[in-house]
Design an enzyme around this catalytic site. Structure first.
Site, PDB file in Angstrom:
ATOM      1  CD  GLU A   1      -2.675   1.193   2.572  1.00 29.44           C
ATOM      2  OE1 GLU A   1      -3.261   2.236   2.893  1.00 29.44           O
ATOM      3  OE2 GLU A   1      -2.755   0.140   3.218  1.00 29.44           O
ATOM      4  CG  ASP A   2       1.901   2.764   3.337  1.00 33.92           C
ATOM      5  OD1 ASP A   2       0.838   3.154   2.828  1.00 33.92           O
ATOM      6  OD2 ASP A   2       2.023   2.497   4.542  1.00 33.92           O
TER       7      ASP A   2
END
Length: 755
Positions: A90-91
């Site tokens: 996600e990051d």
């Protein structure tokens, strides 16, 4: 940072003792998980390097804390590695495929299951949340450990929530209370459930939390002394009769549990006596019942306060004997009796499988005949049918909470239901098709009405018939969200052909008939349908027809799919393959911006300055819609219509005047409103008009008149006259109202023009 050469002494981060020990014993071949854990930490450390949390601490502190929680729950090396890596997809730019290549398919599955869908565009936060949960539950079906990793992630986020803005604290705490705490309860993980509830309580009812925390703290010394005395008494009596006690201890109830009891019983803290319980742990089931007899012989039991969760376990596998007695002080005291194995399941739930049981095979796979996960299989069954995000979230919440009423099937299987549930709720809890073909019911061998309220211990048998169909009347008495949604869905499916035709008409008006016919058979249309969770284009079009998804949402999904196909085209496509040369799909591509009128007049409509004019009452044109003027023969000036109004078709061309709206930002003074009439077809229930009016009020829309028409055993029709500022406001309002589960159809009403 050189990942390959990393050691505990070269990492610029304070490692917890357990992780430092992993690095020190990393080369020990007898424990291969250590190397996996170390590599996962190193990879996460490098990817998150330079990132900070809202508290200002290095971001790596969060994955390390999540991995530590999973370790405390007995998680394997795969789970701990997933704890380190749960945020990297996600990051960062790392893909799930790369995770799989580096750490194996098991770690990839767990990381992929907890990854949020932040890289997709959704029309609302509700839709994003619903899609996240759909993906999470699908991942849980493949590996139930996914949700344990997610719960560990949420638990640490809640522990550090004080660093976020108040509005985020409220939103995250509400989601935690409504979804994740019940999920922990469903999996039987009591420790996580209680802490999540208390942390959410802290931010959602701050004043009440602090008050109860203070009261509990002030009474702690007296409570602990009293519980210690009672525990010594039980130990002595049990030893006398030869019952071996593994443990006898006092347990204070968590703060949110005390608050719930105060609210439920409408009592103050001083009036709540059983704020703590005594727990007795023995060796086997037989000793549980022997210990119960000793407890009842030592103190007087309160009638009606005994529950046998050993003979009748909860749906989350919780087992224990509960009883309430009057202690020496004259105050009620709750006593829980269980074996060590039951206690481990009560504390760790599904995690007890891998923490305390030694078995050669994996216990993570969801077994199709495993009764523990009936609730999860039902949520998966609903994935494809509940397309509306709000409906799906309501169904999740309804299905996650444990019911208070336990009834039996004719085969003796236990079904947990909400209070006041009926045979129809029971039928839909068993299976969707059982509910859809329910024709009657027997309770304890006797035929009963379908609105009969079930009681604890009832034996329920559903009578089905092949030709039976759900009735809209059932909505007046079913209590579970799942049953209500299934009834509405069945009603909509019964009008499928009609809805397909309506959806085609709506899309054709926007895309043109030729473009739409070609589009129906194209790949982008199927992609758009799947993006909205429909298996076929026909179902997608039908959903547009009966308002399950809005026209704007459908068009946006189609345009996104067309653009995606265009971007994936070869650098030099042949004319026959080029999407840009496909005339049928050209209407779906981004159009050139329209020229903005430059008039600075105070009139909202360009072309009628200084002329007598009025808005036609047949089509009620709004700013933002294409318009045309008609010179009337009754000396009333120019009648302004929407383009395409049927009343304009027979008018000769010499009486038509081209008109356009001036930009709204150039219109001075207070915002002008325009009257229109709308008609809404709804499923008849108490309060549906109030819910619709509240949405209009939220959009600052005035309601001039309202009329409701009802018909026996049919849908109701609501006619409303409202005042609208412009077409955009109308579209927003229509989209919000159409998302209501009771709304079947909604349209603007045109009338015959008096001119």
């Amino acid at each position: 940072m050189n990942v390959a050469a990393s050691t505990p002494t070269t990492i610029d981060f304070t490692l917890p003792d357990w992780l430092r020990e992993c690095f020190l014993k990393r080369s020990d071949e007898s424990h291969l998980d250590r190397d996996l854990i170390c590599r996962a930490f190193e990879f996460a450390y490098e990817l998150h390097e330079g990132q900070k949390r809202a508290s200002g601490e290095p971001y790596i502190a969060h994955p390390v804390a999540v991995a530590g929680i999973l370790r405390d729950f007995g998680g394997s090396g795969v789970m701990i590695a997933a704890g380190f890596l749960h945020d990297v997809v996600e990051d960062t730019e790392v893909t799930p495929e790369e995770i799989g290549e580096r750490f194996g398919s098991e770690v990839r599955c767990l990381v992929d299951g907890v990854t949020k869908l932040s890289k997709f565009n959704f029309s609302s936060k509700t839709e994003r949340q619903a899609e996240n949960f759909r993906r999470m539950f699908l991942a849980m079906a493949q590996d139930i450990r996914v949700i344990v990793v997610k719960l560990a992630d949420r638990l640490h986020n809640m522990r550090t929530l004080e660093h976020l803005a108040p509005e985020k604290q409220q939103r995250i705490s509400l989601e935690t209370r409504e979804i994740f705490a019940p999920l922990a309860n469903r999996l039987g993980i009591g420790n996580i459930k209680w802490e999540l509830e208390d942390l959410a309580f802290k931010y959602l009812e701050t004043d009440a939390y602090r008050e109860i925390q203070k009261l509990v703290s002030e009474k702690r010394a007296d409570r602990e002394a009293r519980l210690s005395e009672v525990a010594d008494t039980f130990k002595r009596r049990l030893d006398q009769v030869g019952v071996h006690c593994v443990e006898v201890s006092g347990r204070p109830k968590h703060l949110y549990g005390i608050y719930q009891k105060m609210q439920r019983q409408q009592k103050g803290y001083e009036q709540i006596y059983d704020v703590a319980a005594v727990r007795i742990i023995v060796k086997n089931n037989d000793e549980c019942y022997r210990a119960l007899a000793i407890v009842h012989d030592t103190f007087r039991p309160i009638p009606g306060r005994f529950k046998d969760y050993i003979g009748l376990p909860k749906s989350n596998r919780y087992q224990s004997l509960h009883t309430v007695v009057i202690g020496d002080s004259g105050r009620p005291l709750e006593v829980q009796i269980r074996t060590l194995g039951m206690h481990q399941v009560a504390e760790y739930g599904i995690a007890a499988h891998w923490k305390y049981k030694e078995s050669g095979g994996s216990t993570a796979q969801l077994n199709s005949d495993d009764e523990k996960f009936t609730w999860l299989r039902q949520l998966l069954d609903w994935q494809n049918d509940l397309k509306d995000a709000q409906e799906y979230l309501e169904s999740i919440k309804d299905n996650l909470f444990d019911g208070d009423v336990y009834v039996f099937t004719p085969k003796g299987e236990v079904v947990s239901l909400s209070p006041r549930s009926t045979p129809v709720d029971f039928a839909y809890r068993i299976h969707t098709e059982v509910g859809n073909h329910c024709a009657g019911a027997k309770v304890n061998g006797r035929i009963v009405p379908l609105d009969n309220q079930l009681r604890m211990g009832d034996i329920v048998e559903v009578i089905t018939q092949k030709n039976a169909r759900p009735s809209l009347d059932w909505l007046n008495f079913v209590v579970t969200t799942g049953a209500r949604n299934r009834i509405r869905q069945a009603y909509k499916r019964s009008h499928h052909d009609e809805n397909v035709l309506r959806g085609r008409d709506m899309l054709e008006k926007e895309l043109g008939k030729n473009g739409f016919e070609a589009l129906m058979k194209s790949a982008p249309m199927l992609v758009a349908a799947e993006r909205c969770n429909y298996h076929s284009v026909e179902d997608f079009v039908a959903a547009v027809g009966y308002g399950e998804i809005t026209l704007n949402l459908a068009l946006n999904r189609i345009r996104d799919a067309v653009k995606a196909k265009q971007s994936l085209s070869q650098p030099a496509p042949s004319p026959s393959d080029s999407l840009a040369n496909d005339a049928a799909l050209l209407p779906l591509l981004p159009s050139a911006p329209r020229a903005v009128p430059t008039s600075t007049t105070k009139y909202p409509i360009a072309g009628v300055e200084g002329l007598l004019h009025y808005m036609a009452g047949c089509c009620h044109p709004l700013p933002g819609e294409p318009i045309i003027g008609v010179i009337t023969r009754s000396n009333r000036g120019i009648s302004i219509h929407r383009r395409g109004c049927p009343n304009v078709d027979p008018v000769p061309g010499d009486r038509l005047v081209p008109l356009s709206w001036n930009p709204t930002e150039r219109v001075t003074g207070r915002a002008q409103t325009y009257p229109i009439d709308i008609q809404i077809e709804v499923i008849d229930r108490v309060g549906v008009l109030k819910d619709i009016l509240s949405r209009l009020m939220d959009n600052n829309i005035n309601v001039r008149n309202a009329q409701v028409r009802t018909f026996p055993d049919q849908t109701a029709v609501i006619d409303l006259g409202i005042d609208i500022c412009d077409h955009a406001q109308l579209e927003r309002t229509f989209a919000q109202i159409k998302k209501m589960t009771d709304v079947l159809n909604m349209r603007r009403v045109s009338q015959v023009d008096e001119n």
